[in-house]
Design a protein around this motif. Structure first.
Motif, PDB file in Angstrom:
ATOM      1  N   ALA A   3       0.856  -1.184   0.000  1.00  0.00           N
ATOM      2  CA  ALA A   3       0.000   0.000   0.000  1.00  0.00           C
ATOM      3  C   ALA A   3       0.892   1.235   0.000  1.00  0.00           C
ATOM      4  CB  ALA A   3      -0.904  -0.008   1.229  1.00  0.00           C
ATOM      5  N   ALA A   5       1.563   5.466  -1.799  1.00  0.00           N
ATOM      6  CA  ALA A   5       0.821   6.689  -2.090  1.00  0.00           C
ATOM      7  C   ALA A   5       0.030   6.620  -3.372  1.00  0.00           C
ATOM      8  CB  ALA A   5       1.801   7.869  -2.137  1.00  0.00           C
ATOM      9  N   ASP A   6       0.368   5.664  -4.255  1.00  0.00           N
ATOM     10  CA  ASP A   6      -0.342   5.543  -5.522  1.00  0.00           C
ATOM     11  C   ASP A   6      -1.665   4.801  -5.381  1.00  0.00           C
ATOM     12  OD1 ASP A   6       1.716   6.881  -6.821  1.00  0.00           O
ATOM     13  OD2 ASP A   6       2.820   5.006  -7.233  1.00  0.00           O
ATOM     14  N   THR A   7      -1.856   4.113  -4.263  1.00  0.00           N
ATOM     15  CA  THR A   7      -3.100   3.371  -4.076  1.00  0.00           C
ATOM     16  C   THR A   7      -4.145   4.269  -3.436  1.00  0.00           C
ATOM     17  OG1 THR A   7      -2.325   2.542  -1.933  1.00  0.00           O
ATOM     18  CG2 THR A   7      -1.914   1.167  -3.870  1.00  0.00           C
ATOM     19  N   GLY A   8      -5.407   3.870  -3.566  1.00  0.00           N
ATOM     20  CA  GLY A   8      -6.491   4.693  -3.076  1.00  0.00           C
ATOM     21  C   GLY A   8      -6.630   4.687  -1.564  1.00  0.00           C
ATOM     22  N   PHE A   9      -7.411   5.628  -1.064  1.00  0.00           N
ATOM     23  CA  PHE A   9      -7.611   5.776   0.375  1.00  0.00           C
ATOM     24  C   PHE A   9      -8.147   4.486   0.997  1.00  0.00           C
ATOM     25  CE2 PHE A   9     -10.030   6.804   4.132  1.00  0.00           C
ATOM     26  CZ  PHE A   9      -9.228   7.726   4.802  1.00  0.00           C
ATOM     27  N   SER A  10      -9.179   3.913   0.390  1.00  0.00           N
ATOM     28  CA  SER A  10      -9.784   2.702   0.965  1.00  0.00           C
ATOM     29  C   SER A  10      -8.818   1.538   0.971  1.00  0.00           C
ATOM     30  CB  SER A  10     -11.048   2.329   0.178  1.00  0.00           C
ATOM     31  OG  SER A  10     -12.034   3.327   0.327  1.00  0.00           O
ATOM     32  N   THR A  11      -7.955   1.471  -0.050  1.00  0.00           N
ATOM     33  CA  THR A  11      -6.948   0.412  -0.086  1.00  0.00           C
ATOM     34  C   THR A  11      -5.931   0.614   1.022  1.00  0.00           C
ATOM     35  OG1 THR A  11      -7.195   0.172  -2.462  1.00  0.00           O
ATOM     36  CG2 THR A  11      -5.174  -0.686  -1.499  1.00  0.00           C
ATOM     37  N   ARG A  12      -5.479   1.858   1.196  1.00  0.00           N
ATOM     38  CA  ARG A  12      -4.469   2.124   2.213  1.00  0.00           C
ATOM     39  C   ARG A  12      -5.006   1.936   3.632  1.00  0.00           C
ATOM     40  NH1 ARG A  12      -3.293   7.455   1.804  1.00  0.00           N
ATOM     41  NH2 ARG A  12      -4.589   7.843  -0.040  1.00  0.00           N
ATOM     42  N   GLN A  13      -6.283   2.234   3.853  1.00  0.00           N
ATOM     43  CA  GLN A  13      -6.805   2.081   5.210  1.00  0.00           C
ATOM     44  C   GLN A  13      -6.891   0.609   5.626  1.00  0.00           C
ATOM     45  OE1 GLN A  13     -10.702   3.872   5.298  1.00  0.00           O
ATOM     46  NE2 GLN A  13     -11.716   2.097   4.375  1.00  0.00           N
TER      47      GLN A  13
END
Length: 436
Positions: A3, A5-13
């Motif tokens: 995960a 910075a290129d991945t989305g918010f929901s993915t990172r959470q």
């Protein structure tokens, strides 16, 4: 998945921070997770094929396993299976041995939850129970039938402190290949290890002395690892016959460990009384001070029992550490490190005297529990033994004036002072007729 910075918010959470650094904690870590990742397909196949590694917490968890290994070691057993409560431990142990059409012989002086399990629940599954007096060896022997699959008893009875002669009762079962299952909650592995005296399976409510703090529920089943297929296989076909797919039997795969393996692999995970890893952690933490607590509790309890025995308000004290107890000599044989902390006191003033004491204590806590670091009191006639007839209660040593004490680790002078002030105002009357 990484995960970044290129991945989305929901993915990172969901994924950020999951790749933590390796560490070596001194305290037992808590693996508070439902499942575990696999490195590859072969690893997952190996887990489902042989049980290697961890896949799902219901079938295995590192925190739970650590506590199981500790308990097996302390009990002198081959393996332990941790479950969600003491009631679950008894249920799993008996269902591992008996099925529809089978029979168990049980001491009549057992925990009411276990008694109800046998009379109301297992009876509906076709498992019959015969109850016998704990100390009547002829009654144990005479109650066995060709359908008997287990003998069951508690090391110290609730409420009269009757002592189970483990060696004698287990020998009766062994004559016919029948295992003795012992609930050793009251005595703990510090005071008594039933497997050393011939018991095949030991169960505990880990919620009590093992955890010690009264914060969590848990139970454990410890198997001795001495299943003898030649002597007992005819009684337990589920352990010696091929599985439903024609594969090797538990006895073929595990030898003398077959019964314990069956409990672990078949009964416990399929009925599903899985313990929380957090509860397992807290039980494990409690076990680290078990000997210190139980030693102090036993000393305090015997001092309290001796003090109460001299009080004019008291009719009788049922504590096996007292010479007045009918099982005193048997207790000295089995309980060399102490005689436990749970016992009953019957007051001469009957129900009103019991009510007065229960409602007057201040240091001692009025609640449904035992084995806590805190001293506890309960009125058995109106609570734990309320579902029994008057005759059944009296045979168990429970009368209107009976209270049960579970003595904790408090300063002994404070406990005696609390009981003394609670006894103020209790009428001193003529002794009740107590039928044993």
């Amino acid at each position: 998945m990484a995960a970044n910075a290129d991945t989305g918010f929901s993915t990172r959470q969901v994924h950020a921070g999951s790749a933590t650094a390796h560490a070596s904690p001194r305290a037992m870590p808590i693996y508070l997770t439902a499942g575990f990742t696999f490195d590859d397909l072969d690893a997952s196949a190996a887990h489902f094929g042989t049980g290697a590694g961890f896949g799902y917490t219901r079938t295995g968890n590192p925190t739970i396993q650590a506590v199981e290994e500790r308990l097996a070691s302390l009990e002198g057993g081959d393996q332990a299976v941790l479950v969600s409560s003491g009631q679950a431990a008894v249920t799993v142990a008996l269902l591992a041995l008996a099925g529809a059409g089978d029979h168990v012989v049980v001491s009549e002086h057992i925990y009411e939850g276990t008694r109800g399990l046998l009379l109301d629940n297992l009876a509906r599954l076709g498992i019959e129970a015969t109850f016998v007096p704990t100390g009547d060896l002829d009654a144990w022997r005479d109650a066995i039938t060709p359908r008997t699959r287990a003998l069951f008893a508690e090391t110290l009875s609730n409420a009269r402190n009757d002592v189970l002669d483990i060696a004698a009762v287990s020998a009766i079962g062994r004559e016919r290949g029948i295992p003795l299952v012992v609930d050793s909650t009251f005595t703990t592995p510090y005071l008594l290890r039933p497997i050393e005296h011939g018991a095949a399976v030991v169960v505990h409510s880990a919620s009590k002395f093992l955890a010690g703090q009264g914060a969590v529920l848990g139970g454990v089943i410890v198997d001795d690892g001495r299943f003898d297929a030649a002597a007992s296989g005819h009684l337990f076909p589920h352990l010696v016959q091929t599985d439903r797919l024609g594969g090797a039997s538990y006895a073929e795969k595990h030898g003398p460990r077959a019964r314990g393996a069956y409990i672990r692999e078949s009964v416990a995970p399929r009925f599903g009384p899985s313990p929380s890893p957090l509860n397992a952690f807290l039980i494990g933490q409690g076990i680290e001070t078990l000997s210190l607590r139980v030693e102090r509790q036993s000393q305090n309890a015997l001092t309290v029992a001796r003090w109460l025995e001299q009080r004019p308000e008291v009719e009788r004290v049922d504590h096996v550490g007292l010479e007045s107890h009918p099982d005193f000599d048997l207790g000295r044989r089995y309980l060399t490190r102490g005689t436990g902390s749970v016992f009953t006191v019957t007051l001469r003033g009957g129900l009103e005297a019991a009510r007065h004491v229960v409602q007057s204590v201040e240091v001692i806590t009025h609640m449904t529990h035992l084995g806590d670091v805190r001293s506890l009191v309960l009125h058995p006639q109106s609570t734990s033994h309320s579902a029994r007839t008057v005759d059944e209660r009296e045979r168990a040593g429970v009368f209107p004036g009976t209270i049960r004490l579970s003595i904790g680790i408090e300063d002994i002078d404070d406990l005696l002072a609390d009981l003394e002030q609670a006894l103020v105002g209790v009428p001193v009357v003529e002794r009740e007729t107590v039928v044993l």
